[in-house]
Design a protein around this motif. Structure first.
Motif, PDB file in Angstrom:
ATOM      1  N   PRO A  57       0.812  -1.223   0.000  1.00 17.49           N
ATOM      2  CA  PRO A  57       0.000   0.000   0.000  1.00 17.49           C
ATOM      3  C   PRO A  57       0.846   1.275   0.000  1.00 17.49           C
ATOM      4  O   PRO A  57       1.752   1.431   0.814  1.00 17.49           O
ATOM      5  N   GLY A  58       0.545   2.150  -0.960  1.00 21.83           N
ATOM      6  CA  GLY A  58       1.236   3.435  -1.027  1.00 21.83           C
ATOM      7  C   GLY A  58       2.613   3.394  -1.633  1.00 21.83           C
ATOM      8  O   GLY A  58       3.245   4.443  -1.804  1.00 21.83           O
ATOM      9  N   ARG A  59       3.101   2.231  -2.014  1.00 24.03           N
ATOM     10  CA  ARG A  59       4.470   2.112  -2.510  1.00 24.03           C
ATOM     11  C   ARG A  59       4.538   1.917  -4.025  1.00 24.03           C
ATOM     12  O   ARG A  59       5.623   1.926  -4.600  1.00 24.03           O
ATOM     13  N   ALA A 109       5.941   8.235   6.469  1.00 26.51           N
ATOM     14  CA  ALA A 109       4.922   7.269   6.065  1.00 26.51           C
ATOM     15  C   ALA A 109       3.561   7.706   6.600  1.00 26.51           C
ATOM     16  O   ALA A 109       3.458   8.294   7.678  1.00 26.51           O
ATOM     17  N   ARG A 110       2.507   7.402   5.819  1.00 27.76           N
ATOM     18  CA  ARG A 110       1.162   7.776   6.226  1.00 27.76           C
ATOM     19  C   ARG A 110       0.199   6.664   5.852  1.00 27.76           C
ATOM     20  O   ARG A 110       0.221   6.162   4.734  1.00 27.76           O
ATOM     21  N   GLU A 111      -0.623   6.259   6.799  1.00 28.61           N
ATOM     22  CA  GLU A 111      -1.605   5.224   6.530  1.00 28.61           C
ATOM     23  C   GLU A 111      -2.813   5.825   5.810  1.00 28.61           C
ATOM     24  O   GLU A 111      -3.102   7.013   5.938  1.00 28.61           O
ATOM     25  N   ALA A 112      -3.506   4.995   5.057  1.00 28.03           N
ATOM     26  CA  ALA A 112      -4.709   5.447   4.369  1.00 28.03           C
ATOM     27  C   ALA A 112      -5.786   5.784   5.393  1.00 28.03           C
ATOM     28  O   ALA A 112      -6.021   5.029   6.340  1.00 28.03           O
ATOM     29  N   ALA A 113      -6.413   6.931   5.213  1.00 24.99           N
ATOM     30  CA  ALA A 113      -7.451   7.359   6.157  1.00 24.99           C
ATOM     31  C   ALA A 113      -8.247   8.513   5.575  1.00 24.99           C
ATOM     32  O   ALA A 113      -7.699   9.365   4.873  1.00 24.99           O
ATOM     33  N   GLU A 150      -5.032   8.312   0.283  1.00 26.61           N
ATOM     34  CA  GLU A 150      -4.299   7.088   0.015  1.00 26.61           C
ATOM     35  C   GLU A 150      -3.113   6.941   0.963  1.00 26.61           C
ATOM     36  O   GLU A 150      -2.600   7.929   1.507  1.00 26.61           O
ATOM     37  N   ALA A 151      -2.681   5.697   1.167  1.00 24.54           N
ATOM     38  CA  ALA A 151      -1.495   5.454   1.983  1.00 24.54           C
ATOM     39  C   ALA A 151      -0.271   6.039   1.292  1.00 24.54           C
ATOM     40  O   ALA A 151      -0.218   6.138   0.063  1.00 24.54           O
ATOM     41  N   GLN A 152       0.707   6.433   2.081  1.00 21.42           N
ATOM     42  CA  GLN A 152       1.935   7.021   1.539  1.00 21.42           C
ATOM     43  C   GLN A 152       3.142   6.378   2.199  1.00 21.42           C
ATOM     44  O   GLN A 152       3.223   6.306   3.420  1.00 21.42           O
ATOM     45  N   ALA A 153       4.047   5.871   1.407  1.00 27.11           N
ATOM     46  CA  ALA A 153       5.263   5.265   1.933  1.00 27.11           C
ATOM     47  C   ALA A 153       6.258   6.353   2.326  1.00 27.11           C
ATOM     48  O   ALA A 153       6.260   7.443   1.754  1.00 27.11           O
TER      49      ALA A 153
END
Length: 393
Positions: free
Chosen positions: A243-245, A320-324, A328-331
């Motif tokens: 996710p996010g990568r 890094a950021r989780e999807a919320a 979108e998620a961010q690596a």
């Protein structure tokens, strides 16, 4: 029967049918063969009877699996040389596509092969046999062993067209701490259809994130299927694993094959090739492979604020950021040590704004400013600015 129209529409079931006589790596209307016109900076060698082209040195490597015109066609080696020089990478291009009617420099298709009129000569049997992952991967692995013997500790992969299909299968077998990322301009993972398999399912077994650069408008001439887009099954499967990568970016104005084979004299092709090479460089940097100075080429296609934000992110890094909440998620992205920002003509102001914004936010320092007036493909000159920056520690 699996067809380009069905794949373009995202009808996953059609891609899984066992018989796909019309399916090829390149959709109708793709870029044709392009002869190599480049002075090689690297050398050729052999690994357990498998030939390869090699350029650059270092512990970080890059494996380029070419399209079906092989290891010495189009811009394949020119791209290898550029990435080795600018990225500080050890780049290897294997000769692994069994020659058909002599091939091009003994690899893949011959120069005069027209996919539009001669497709049935090779489809589906060559992709099911001589050019299948089962036959090709053992040869690729011999070159990978040569990379390791030369000191490469981790590497990325670029697969053009057919090479992207081979790369996805390699990613199933090689751990992610060795093959750390894959990249495929105009991917042809849809070739799974000729094996009676689901192209999207291959992504479930990959052990590293991927950057995909499909072409055209799905369903149109020279266009790649919608499975590679953000809402496509293949890309969604990659995102479930990493996710996010991952990254997908469609070059709608370009035809399949444009990066190594597009005619630079045609409108927009040169600019798109440069842009895609920059996208590739950034993805390699994001995955801790890029060892050289990263260049951000500013254009008028996006607003100045986009490039200013990008410059700050490159030099300052991202957490890094989780999807919320719809995001979108961010690596996490490590900062680069140096960044070159360049702009032509009307984009000069945006380049200056990006550099000054990064300096104002305390993430970078401008170390050099250069101006020039290079000649464009049209024959006319154009003002250019190049701003060199270092990360502020």
């Amino acid at each position: 029967r699996c067809s380009w129209r069905h794949l373009a529409s995202g009808e996953r079931c059609c891609a899984t049918l066992p018989s796909a006589p019309s399916m090829s790596c390149c959709p109708p209307g793709s870029e044709p063969y392009l002869a190599a016109d480049h002075k090689d900076e690297g050398t050729t060698g052999t690994a357990d009877r498998v030939e390869y082209y090699k350029v650059g040195e270092g512990q970080c490597g890059l494996l380029i699996i070419p399209d079906i015109w092989g290891w010495n066609s189009g811009r394949t080696r020119a791209i290898a040389d550029e990435l080795a020089t600018k990225g500080g990478l050890s780049v290897w291009v294997p000769k692994v596509c069994e020659a058909y009617q002599g091939g091009t420099d003994g690899d893949g298709l011959p120069p005069d092969f027209d996919l539009g009129t001669r497709n049935e000569e090779i489809v589906p049997h060559y992709f099911q046999n001589q050019w299948s992952p089962e036959k090709v991967l053992p040869q690729v692995k011999k070159v990978i062993q040569a990379m390791k013997d030369a000191g490469v500790r981790k590497y990325g992969l670029i697969g053009f067209c057919w090479g992207g299909w081979i790369g996805f299968h390699l990613s199933k077998e090689v751990p992610g701490n060795e093959l750390v990322c894959g990249i495929s301009p105009h991917p042809s993972v849809h070739l799974e259809g000729v094996l009676g398999a689901d192209p999207s399912a291959v992504a479930n077994a990959c052990q590293c994130p991927w950057a995909l650069f499909p072409c055209g408008v799905p369903g149109g001439e020279g266009a790649d299927p919608a499975i590679y887009d953000k809402d496509g099954d293949l890309y969604k499967n990659l995102e479930r694993k990493f996710p996010g990568r991952n990254l997908t970016k469609r070059y709608e104005a370009m035809k399949h094959g444009f990066v190594p084979r597009g005619d630079l004299k045609e409108s927009g092709v040169q600019e798109a090739v440069v842009e895609c090479i920059q996208d590739i460089s950034e993805f390699l940097q994001r995955n801790s492979l890029w060892r050289g100075e990263l260049e951000m080429k500013v254009s008028t296609k996006k607003p100045p604020g986009f490039y200013a934000k990008a410059a700050v992110a490159f030099l300052g890094g991202l957490e890094a950021r989780e999807a919320a909440e719809g995001r979108e998620a961010q690596a996490a992205k490590a900062p680069v040590e140096s960044l070159k920002i360049s702009g032509l003509g009307d984009a000069i102001n945006s380049a200056v704004a990006a550099a000054t914004r990064a300096e104002a936010e305390g993430v970078g320092v401008i170390t050099k400013v250069e101006t020039s007036y290079p000649e464009m493909p049209s024959g006319r000159g154009c003002a250019q600015i190049i701003i060199s920056m270092k990360r502020k520690v």
